[in-house]
Motif scaffolding. Structure first.
Motif, mmCIF file in Angstrom:
data_model
loop_
_atom_site.group_PDB
_atom_site.id
_atom_site.type_symbol
_atom_site.label_atom_id
_atom_site.label_comp_id
_atom_site.label_asym_id
_atom_site.label_seq_id
_atom_site.Cartn_x
_atom_site.Cartn_y
_atom_site.Cartn_z
ATOM 1 N N GLN A 191 0.827 -1.213 0.000
ATOM 2 C CA GLN A 191 0.000 0.000 0.000
ATOM 3 C C GLN A 191 0.858 1.258 0.000
ATOM 4 O OE1 GLN A 191 -2.447 -0.639 3.508
ATOM 5 N NE2 GLN A 191 -4.195 -1.325 2.280
ATOM 6 N N ALA A 192 1.973 1.208 0.732
ATOM 7 C CA ALA A 192 2.838 2.390 0.823
ATOM 8 C C ALA A 192 3.562 2.685 -0.474
ATOM 9 C CB ALA A 192 3.846 2.193 1.956
ATOM 10 N N VAL A 193 3.962 1.651 -1.197
ATOM 11 C CA VAL A 193 4.792 1.845 -2.397
ATOM 12 C C VAL A 193 3.967 1.829 -3.678
ATOM 13 C CG1 VAL A 193 6.798 0.971 -3.657
ATOM 14 C CG2 VAL A 193 6.728 0.782 -1.167
ATOM 15 N N TYR A 194 2.923 0.992 -3.706
ATOM 16 C CA TYR A 194 2.092 0.842 -4.908
ATOM 17 C C TYR A 194 0.623 1.025 -4.514
ATOM 18 C CZ TYR A 194 6.480 -1.409 -6.189
ATOM 19 O OH TYR A 194 7.805 -1.672 -6.392
ATOM 20 N N PRO A 195 0.208 2.259 -4.201
ATOM 21 C CA PRO A 195 -1.146 2.490 -3.675
ATOM 22 C C PRO A 195 -2.263 2.135 -4.656
ATOM 23 C CG PRO A 195 -0.042 4.575 -4.166
ATOM 24 C CD PRO A 195 0.996 3.508 -4.261
ATOM 25 N N GLN A 196 -1.942 1.997 -5.929
ATOM 26 C CA GLN A 196 -2.959 1.643 -6.912
ATOM 27 C C GLN A 196 -3.313 0.152 -6.873
ATOM 28 O OE1 GLN A 196 0.228 2.045 -7.470
ATOM 29 N NE2 GLN A 196 0.973 0.826 -9.194
ATOM 30 N N VAL A 197 -2.538 -0.646 -6.156
ATOM 31 C CA VAL A 197 -2.703 -2.104 -6.138
ATOM 32 C C VAL A 197 -3.628 -2.517 -4.989
ATOM 33 C CG1 VAL A 197 -1.461 -4.281 -5.716
ATOM 34 C CG2 VAL A 197 -0.487 -2.542 -7.234
ATOM 35 N N ASP A 198 -4.472 -3.512 -5.236
ATOM 36 C CA ASP A 198 -5.265 -4.142 -4.169
ATOM 37 C C ASP A 198 -4.296 -4.988 -3.342
ATOM 38 O OD1 ASP A 198 -6.842 -5.775 -2.544
ATOM 39 O OD2 ASP A 198 -8.367 -6.103 -4.079
ATOM 40 N N ALA A 199 -3.791 -4.410 -2.264
ATOM 41 C CA ALA A 199 -2.713 -5.052 -1.510
ATOM 42 C C ALA A 199 -3.166 -6.333 -0.833
ATOM 43 C CB ALA A 199 -2.153 -4.075 -0.475
ATOM 44 N N ASP A 200 -4.403 -6.374 -0.382
ATOM 45 C CA ASP A 200 -4.930 -7.593 0.241
ATOM 46 C C ASP A 200 -4.934 -8.744 -0.763
ATOM 47 O OD1 ASP A 200 -6.641 -9.265 2.136
ATOM 48 O OD2 ASP A 200 -8.055 -8.965 0.487
ATOM 49 N N ALA A 201 -5.460 -8.485 -1.945
ATOM 50 C CA ALA A 201 -5.497 -9.525 -2.984
ATOM 51 C C ALA A 201 -4.088 -9.903 -3.424
ATOM 52 C CB ALA A 201 -6.312 -9.042 -4.180
ATOM 53 N N PHE A 202 -3.198 -8.922 -3.492
ATOM 54 C CA PHE A 202 -1.811 -9.189 -3.889
ATOM 55 C C PHE A 202 -1.140 -10.134 -2.892
ATOM 56 C CE2 PHE A 202 2.727 -8.319 -4.026
ATOM 57 C CZ PHE A 202 3.003 -8.215 -5.381
ATOM 58 N N ALA A 203 -1.260 -9.841 -1.600
ATOM 59 C CA ALA A 203 -0.636 -10.680 -0.569
ATOM 60 C C ALA A 203 -1.180 -12.098 -0.621
ATOM 61 C CB ALA A 203 -0.866 -10.070 0.811
ATOM 62 N N ARG A 204 -2.481 -12.232 -0.766
ATOM 63 C CA ARG A 204 -3.072 -13.567 -0.780
ATOM 64 C C ARG A 204 -2.725 -14.333 -2.054
ATOM 65 N NH1 ARG A 204 -8.204 -13.730 -1.009
ATOM 66 N NH2 ARG A 204 -8.615 -11.514 -1.377
ATOM 67 N N ALA A 205 -2.659 -13.628 -3.175
ATOM 68 C CA ALA A 205 -2.289 -14.290 -4.433
ATOM 69 C C ALA A 205 -0.870 -14.817 -4.373
ATOM 70 C CB ALA A 205 -2.442 -13.308 -5.594
ATOM 71 N N TRP A 206 0.023 -14.065 -3.760
ATOM 72 C CA TRP A 206 1.417 -14.489 -3.618
ATOM 73 C C TRP A 206 1.487 -15.728 -2.721
ATOM 74 C CZ3 TRP A 206 5.630 -10.252 -2.355
ATOM 75 C CH2 TRP A 206 6.899 -10.714 -2.744
ATOM 76 N N ARG A 207 0.803 -15.671 -1.613
ATOM 77 C CA ARG A 207 0.842 -16.787 -0.657
ATOM 78 C C ARG A 207 0.162 -18.040 -1.210
ATOM 79 N NH1 ARG A 207 3.866 -18.554 3.700
ATOM 80 N NH2 ARG A 207 2.563 -19.671 5.172
ATOM 81 N N GLU A 208 -0.844 -17.872 -2.054
ATOM 82 C CA GLU A 208 -1.540 -19.027 -2.631
ATOM 83 C C GLU A 208 -0.617 -19.893 -3.474
ATOM 84 O OE1 GLU A 208 -4.761 -17.262 -4.751
ATOM 85 O OE2 GLU A 208 -5.960 -16.910 -2.926
#
Length: 231
Positions: free
Chosen positions: A27-44
């Motif tokens: 969120q701090a570096v790429y505020p345009q990104v859905d950070a919640d979805a990003f974190a979960r997609a990476w972990r999946e």
């Protein structure tokens, strides 16, 4: 049964808040990104990536390299395919910068007063050491799947931890927020302690933390476990 003398800890989700840490940084570096979805997609992609190693599809590969491959997979989905090599490398090392849960440092310090405490994570040694240094995690020893060239739930990891300290598996207790990790440890003769982390996947994805009577202990957090163990 011999007394428990060694506590070994899962790290991601159990001792550190991987989801919240990644969300805050993205969120701090790429505020345009859905950070919640990003974190979960990476972990999946975590278990499928390690399964390639477990199955022999690829040779032993450290988690840092697996994380990088997972990251490359998801960057286009989140509009980040433009990141250069330095930006990608820095983002991949977010796993080295994960923050402890609020109870973790104090809980570990109390547990350390009575037991030998060490990590037993699929994270590689460099990752775990950097994380501990940054977060103040007071390990007696940093153990990793990298030591055994096998990813949990391979028995070589759990039995290897007992072997490192030259104790029987029954003298070791696996502490984790994941029932599958604990079940595999139990199958190897270890005692088990489940730690509730209902917010592991974020406030929008509350996790079931129901007790499993097969575990030796069930604790709200690491301070609660310290209370139960008389630390």
């Amino acid at each position: 049964m011999p007394p428990i003398s060694i506590l070994v800890f899962d790290i991601f989700g159990t001792v550190v808040d991987w989801h919240g840490s990644i969300v805050r940084e993205v969120q701090a570096v790429y505020p345009q990104v859905d950070a919640d979805a990003f974190a979960r997609a990476w972990r999946e992609r975590y278990q499928p990536a390690m399964q390639r190693v477990r199955s022999g599809e690829i040779g032993w590969t450290r988690l840092d390299e697996l994380h990088r491959g997972m990251l490359e997979d998801i960057l286009p989905r989140f509009g980040l395919e433009h990141l250069d090599e330095a930006e990608r490398a820095h983002l991949n090392r977010v796993w080295h910068r994960l923050n402890p849960w609020p109870d973790s440092v104090a809980g570990l310090a109390r547990l350390k007063s009575r037991f030998t405490i060490c990590s037993l994570s699929n994270g590689n040694i460099g990752l775990l050491t950097n994380m501990a240094k940054r977060g103040g995690l007071p390990w007696d020893c940093v153990l990793s799947a990298e030591v055994f060239h096998a990813y949990k739930p391979d028995p070589r990891v759990y039995l290897g931890a007992a072997g490192v300290f030259d104790v029987s598996p029954a003298e070791v207790m696996m502490v984790a927020a994941h029932q599958d990790d604990l079940a595999a440890a139990r199958d190897c003769g270890l005692a088990t302690a489940y730690i509730e982390r209902p917010m592991e996947f974020g406030a929008a994805h509350i996790k079931d933390v129901s007790p499993d009577p097969a575990n030796t202990y069930h604790a709200r957090d690491l301070l609660d476990l310290a209370n139960q163990l008389g630390c």
